[in-house]
Write a protein that holds these residues in place. Structure first.
Motif, PDB file in Angstrom:
ATOM      1  N   ASN A 124       0.813  -1.212   0.000  1.00  0.00           N
ATOM      2  CA  ASN A 124       0.000   0.000   0.000  1.00  0.00           C
ATOM      3  C   ASN A 124       0.854   1.273   0.000  1.00  0.00           C
ATOM      4  OD1 ASN A 124      -2.492   1.264  -0.105  1.00  0.00           O
ATOM      5  ND2 ASN A 124      -2.621   1.486   2.124  1.00  0.00           N
ATOM      6  N   HIS A 125       2.054   1.173  -0.584  1.00  0.00           N
ATOM      7  CA  HIS A 125       2.925   2.333  -0.787  1.00  0.00           C
ATOM      8  C   HIS A 125       3.273   3.061   0.502  1.00  0.00           C
ATOM      9  CE1 HIS A 125       2.316   1.615  -4.991  1.00  0.00           C
ATOM     10  NE2 HIS A 125       1.013   1.713  -4.846  1.00  0.00           N
ATOM     11  N   LYS A 126       3.393   2.304   1.583  1.00  0.00           N
ATOM     12  CA  LYS A 126       3.744   2.917   2.858  1.00  0.00           C
ATOM     13  C   LYS A 126       4.548   1.929   3.694  1.00  0.00           C
ATOM     14  CE  LYS A 126       1.755   5.277   6.872  1.00  0.00           C
ATOM     15  NZ  LYS A 126       0.515   5.692   7.566  1.00  0.00           N
ATOM     16  N   ILE A 127       5.635   2.423   4.284  1.00  0.00           N
ATOM     17  CA  ILE A 127       6.440   1.622   5.203  1.00  0.00           C
ATOM     18  C   ILE A 127       6.418   2.328   6.555  1.00  0.00           C
ATOM     19  CG2 ILE A 127       8.753   0.794   5.770  1.00  0.00           C
ATOM     20  CD1 ILE A 127       7.596  -0.733   3.502  1.00  0.00           C
ATOM     21  N   ASP A 128       5.781   1.710   7.525  1.00  0.00           N
ATOM     22  CA  ASP A 128       5.718   2.302   8.861  1.00  0.00           C
ATOM     23  C   ASP A 128       5.818   1.169   9.876  1.00  0.00           C
ATOM     24  OD1 ASP A 128       5.444   3.916  11.017  1.00  0.00           O
ATOM     25  OD2 ASP A 128       3.345   4.425  10.683  1.00  0.00           O
ATOM     26  N   LEU A 129       7.049   0.756  10.148  1.00  0.00           N
ATOM     27  CA  LEU A 129       7.290  -0.448  10.943  1.00  0.00           C
ATOM     28  C   LEU A 129       7.201  -0.131  12.433  1.00  0.00           C
ATOM     29  CD1 LEU A 129      10.248  -1.824   8.812  1.00  0.00           C
ATOM     30  CD2 LEU A 129       7.840  -2.465   8.688  1.00  0.00           C
ATOM     31  N   ALA A 130       5.995   0.234  12.857  1.00  0.00           N
ATOM     32  CA  ALA A 130       5.802   0.673  14.238  1.00  0.00           C
ATOM     33  C   ALA A 130       5.519  -0.474  15.188  1.00  0.00           C
ATOM     34  CB  ALA A 130       4.667   1.694  14.308  1.00  0.00           C
ATOM     35  N   ASN A 131       5.108  -1.624  14.674  1.00  0.00           N
ATOM     36  CA  ASN A 131       4.784  -2.740  15.574  1.00  0.00           C
ATOM     37  C   ASN A 131       5.035  -4.073  14.874  1.00  0.00           C
ATOM     38  OD1 ASN A 131       2.393  -3.429  13.999  1.00  0.00           O
ATOM     39  ND2 ASN A 131       1.485  -1.585  14.882  1.00  0.00           N
ATOM     40  N   SER A 132       4.911  -5.159  15.632  1.00  0.00           N
ATOM     41  CA  SER A 132       5.246  -6.491  15.124  1.00  0.00           C
ATOM     42  C   SER A 132       4.340  -6.902  13.966  1.00  0.00           C
ATOM     43  CB  SER A 132       5.155  -7.517  16.251  1.00  0.00           C
ATOM     44  OG  SER A 132       3.854  -7.520  16.821  1.00  0.00           O
ATOM     45  N   GLU A 133       3.083  -6.442  13.950  1.00  0.00           N
ATOM     46  CA  GLU A 133       2.174  -6.806  12.864  1.00  0.00           C
ATOM     47  C   GLU A 133       2.661  -6.250  11.532  1.00  0.00           C
ATOM     48  OE1 GLU A 133      -1.789  -5.634  13.781  1.00  0.00           O
ATOM     49  OE2 GLU A 133      -1.975  -6.981  15.508  1.00  0.00           O
ATOM     50  N   GLN A 134       3.201  -5.038  11.555  1.00  0.00           N
ATOM     51  CA  GLN A 134       3.685  -4.446  10.311  1.00  0.00           C
ATOM     52  C   GLN A 134       4.975  -5.129   9.836  1.00  0.00           C
ATOM     53  OE1 GLN A 134       3.733  -0.174  10.729  1.00  0.00           O
ATOM     54  NE2 GLN A 134       1.639  -0.151  11.502  1.00  0.00           N
ATOM     55  N   TRP A 135       5.820  -5.539  10.790  1.00  0.00           N
ATOM     56  CA  TRP A 135       6.986  -6.333  10.400  1.00  0.00           C
ATOM     57  C   TRP A 135       6.533  -7.654   9.784  1.00  0.00           C
ATOM     58  CZ3 TRP A 135      11.918  -4.957   9.994  1.00  0.00           C
ATOM     59  CH2 TRP A 135      12.370  -3.825  10.695  1.00  0.00           C
ATOM     60  N   GLN A 136       5.482  -8.241  10.358  1.00  0.00           N
ATOM     61  CA  GLN A 136       4.975  -9.519   9.854  1.00  0.00           C
ATOM     62  C   GLN A 136       4.438  -9.365   8.435  1.00  0.00           C
ATOM     63  OE1 GLN A 136       1.969 -11.228  12.358  1.00  0.00           O
ATOM     64  NE2 GLN A 136       1.872 -13.147  11.221  1.00  0.00           N
ATOM     65  N   LEU A 137       3.742  -8.254   8.178  1.00  0.00           N
ATOM     66  CA  LEU A 137       3.208  -8.001   6.837  1.00  0.00           C
ATOM     67  C   LEU A 137       4.333  -7.876   5.822  1.00  0.00           C
ATOM     68  CD1 LEU A 137       0.928  -7.256   4.849  1.00  0.00           C
ATOM     69  CD2 LEU A 137       1.164  -4.884   5.621  1.00  0.00           C
ATOM     70  N   LEU A 138       5.358  -7.119   6.164  1.00  0.00           N
ATOM     71  CA  LEU A 138       6.481  -6.942   5.243  1.00  0.00           C
ATOM     72  C   LEU A 138       7.243  -8.249   5.080  1.00  0.00           C
ATOM     73  CD1 LEU A 138       8.173  -5.139   3.452  1.00  0.00           C
ATOM     74  CD2 LEU A 138       9.410  -4.343   5.477  1.00  0.00           C
ATOM     75  N   ARG A 139       7.436  -8.981   6.165  1.00  0.00           N
ATOM     76  CA  ARG A 139       8.148 -10.263   6.104  1.00  0.00           C
ATOM     77  C   ARG A 139       7.404 -11.246   5.199  1.00  0.00           C
ATOM     78  NH1 ARG A 139       8.792 -10.637  11.167  1.00  0.00           N
ATOM     79  NH2 ARG A 139       6.991 -11.925  11.682  1.00  0.00           N
ATOM     80  N   ARG A 140       6.081 -11.262   5.297  1.00  0.00           N
ATOM     81  CA  ARG A 140       5.280 -12.151   4.458  1.00  0.00           C
ATOM     82  C   ARG A 140       5.424 -11.777   2.981  1.00  0.00           C
ATOM     83  NH1 ARG A 140       1.053 -12.167   7.544  1.00  0.00           N
ATOM     84  NH2 ARG A 140      -0.029 -10.457   6.530  1.00  0.00           N
ATOM     85  N   SER A 141       5.549 -10.498   2.716  1.00  0.00           N
ATOM     86  CA  SER A 141       5.711 -10.047   1.327  1.00  0.00           C
ATOM     87  C   SER A 141       7.047 -10.494   0.746  1.00  0.00           C
ATOM     88  CB  SER A 141       5.622  -8.513   1.266  1.00  0.00           C
ATOM     89  OG  SER A 141       4.383  -8.050   1.731  1.00  0.00           O
ATOM     90  N   LEU A 142       8.044 -10.670   1.609  1.00  0.00           N
ATOM     91  CA  LEU A 142       9.397 -10.986   1.130  1.00  0.00           C
ATOM     92  C   LEU A 142       9.696 -12.478   1.083  1.00  0.00           C
ATOM     93  CD1 LEU A 142      11.392  -8.283   3.162  1.00  0.00           C
ATOM     94  CD2 LEU A 142      10.561  -8.110   0.813  1.00  0.00           C
ATOM     95  N   GLN A 143       8.884 -13.285   1.758  1.00  0.00           N
ATOM     96  CA  GLN A 143       9.210 -14.703   1.883  1.00  0.00           C
ATOM     97  C   GLN A 143       9.167 -15.407   0.533  1.00  0.00           C
ATOM     98  OE1 GLN A 143       6.361 -16.398   4.572  1.00  0.00           O
ATOM     99  NE2 GLN A 143       4.664 -16.321   3.119  1.00  0.00           N
ATOM    100  N   ASP A 144      10.015 -16.398   0.391  1.00  0.00           N
ATOM    101  CA  ASP A 144      10.101 -17.259  -0.796  1.00  0.00           C
ATOM    102  C   ASP A 144      10.625 -16.537  -2.032  1.00  0.00           C
ATOM    103  OD1 ASP A 144       9.040 -19.367   0.711  1.00  0.00           O
ATOM    104  OD2 ASP A 144       6.983 -18.769   0.219  1.00  0.00           O
ATOM    105  N   LEU A 145      11.125 -15.312  -1.882  1.00  0.00           N
ATOM    106  CA  LEU A 145      11.722 -14.605  -3.011  1.00  0.00           C
ATOM    107  C   LEU A 145      13.237 -14.562  -2.840  1.00  0.00           C
ATOM    108  CD1 LEU A 145       9.237 -11.597  -3.348  1.00  0.00           C
ATOM    109  CD2 LEU A 145       9.277 -13.693  -4.708  1.00  0.00           C
ATOM    110  N   GLU A 146      13.954 -14.458  -3.938  1.00  0.00           N
ATOM    111  CA  GLU A 146      15.411 -14.404  -3.901  1.00  0.00           C
ATOM    112  C   GLU A 146      15.854 -12.937  -3.961  1.00  0.00           C
ATOM    113  OE1 GLU A 146      17.566 -16.877  -3.533  1.00  0.00           O
ATOM    114  OE2 GLU A 146      15.920 -18.325  -3.357  1.00  0.00           O
ATOM    115  N   PHE A 147      16.809 -12.582  -3.111  1.00  0.00           N
ATOM    116  CA  PHE A 147      17.289 -11.211  -3.070  1.00  0.00           C
ATOM    117  C   PHE A 147      18.806 -11.173  -3.183  1.00  0.00           C
ATOM    118  CE2 PHE A 147      13.212 -11.099  -0.928  1.00  0.00           C
ATOM    119  CZ  PHE A 147      12.600  -9.994  -1.528  1.00  0.00           C
TER     120      PHE A 147
END
Length: 390
Positions: A124-147
């Motif tokens: 949603n074009h926003k990064i605001d890692l204020a709590n564990s739920e937002q880290w979880q959302l970003l982590r889920r977006s990155l899983q299983d991808l190669e970087f």
């Protein structure tokens, strides 16, 4: 003040050296080494990117254990990056940590943008890692991808290219428009929850609260050499020795006590990050919020005018007063700028820069800033100050 180009061949007596009454020392790079702080920043960035409670990109940097991060620290924050920050008058190791994490994250997000449109859209074009739920959302977006961590290096190089003319806080503040320009993402303000998380984790690593003990503070010279020089300066019976540093107070008092160096400095003139924070809070209460970390001259002025109201330190008229009775000794661009803004004589030392840089380049950086003298180390201070050997 002398504004000629300094060089190591001009370790002659400073102009009007007999008028100098105060010697104000930065700590890191002048007396103590910054290696412990740099390693702490590396561990903090590594943790936020690789550990499962944060981004969870386990092998992004290669090392998987803290001791390996220290051995292979160049992969997380290389010496060139640290040098560039110091050259740009960025002094805070907490800002360094936040800054590096944001740039590594930008490289990761650029790869996500190109790999997975659905996961990218979910941010949603926003990064605001204020709590564990937002880290979880970003982590889920990155899983299983190669970087590829090399993309982070390209992103960092791109950032430096776009900020060639910026210095001080203007550099770190450009992170937000950089994200908006290249990712279309809104990043929180610099001193946001994310910045505070970087700060809290940094302090936890530094203080050994993460189950890993960093090597103790080192000195840039043999401690006996430092003690000898400080004793010579004290025995001259001409100078009051002070400290003006961005370290928290306990990270000044404890190591200097352990090294047997604390007694050389006037206890009323040891100015630390604690005094910076207290003054910032005081100014905030008067509806005049301002950041007082270097290159702002606050710490230098406070060391000279211990009882003065901090509001005066923020006025141009007070800052512009000539104070050639005082020398500020530092290793970075922010130290030279702080000395100049406080009307003091600036002396640059070469003991704080990374070994990957040629000495001539370091001297030239000081010269370009208008530093009054450049010396190899504080061992040259007696000569520069005209103290006859006994």
């Amino acid at each position: 003040m002398n504004q000629t180009n300094p060089s190591l061949q001009t370790q002659t007596i400073l102009d009007q050296a007999d008028r100098i009454k105060f010697l104000v020392f930065d700590l890191d790079g002048v007396i103590t080494s910054e290696q412990k702080y740099w390693n702490t920043a590396r561990l903090t960035v590594w943790e936020l990117i690789t550990q499962p409670e944060y981004l969870g990109l386990t092998d992004y940097f290669g090392p998987t254990q803290p001791h390996q991060v220290l051995t292979n620290g160049q992969q997380t924050i290389n010496n060139d990056f640290i040098y560039e920050l110091k050259r740009r008058a960025i002094n805070s190791n907490w800002d360094l940590t936040y800054f590096v994490f944001c740039l590594h994250l930008a490289g990761i997000l650029q790869q996500l943008q190109h790999q997975d449109l659905e996961e990218w859209s979910s941010l949603n074009h926003k990064i605001d890692l204020a709590n564990s739920e937002q880290w979880q959302l970003l982590r889920r977006s990155l899983q299983d991808l190669e970087f590829d961590p090399n993309v982070s290096e390209s992103t960092i190089a791109q950032f430096w290219q776009e900020t060639t003319d910026l210095k001080g806080s203007s550099v770190t503040e450009y992170v937000r428009p950089f994200y908006q320009k290249h990712l279309g993402i809104s990043l929180p303000e610099t001193h946001s929850d994310l910045w505070n998380l970087c700060y809290q984790n940094f302090q936890a690593w530094y203080e050994g609260r993460k189950g890993f003990t960093l090597p103790d503070d080192e000195t840039v010279l043999d401690v006996y050499q430092i003690r000898t020089i400080l004793q010579i300066l004290m025995d001259a019976d001409r100078f009051t020795l002070a400290i003006a540093t961005g370290r928290p107070r306990n990270e000044v008092i404890e190591p200097l006590t352990a090294l047997g160096l604390l007694s050389f400095f006037d206890p009323k003139r040891i100015v630390t990050y604690d005094e910076v924070l207290a003054a910032e809070e005081q100014l905030k209460a008067t509806s005049c919020p301002i950041k007082l970390g270097k290159p702002h001259p606050f710490v230098v002025l406070k060391a000279l005018h211990v009882d003065e109201d901090p509001q005066r330190f923020c006025t141009e008229a007070f800052q512009k007063q000539e104070r050639t009775y005082a020398v500020y000794i530092g290793d970075a661009a922010s130290d030279v700028v702080a000395a100049q803004r406080s009307g003091c004589i600036s002396v640059g030392v070469l003991t704080g820069f990374t070994a990957s840089r040629a000495k001539a380049e370091q001297v030239q950086m000081f010269s370009n800033l208008g530093c009054d003298r450049v010396i190899e180390s504080i061992q040259a201070l007696p000569q520069v100050l005209g103290i006859e050997p006994t």
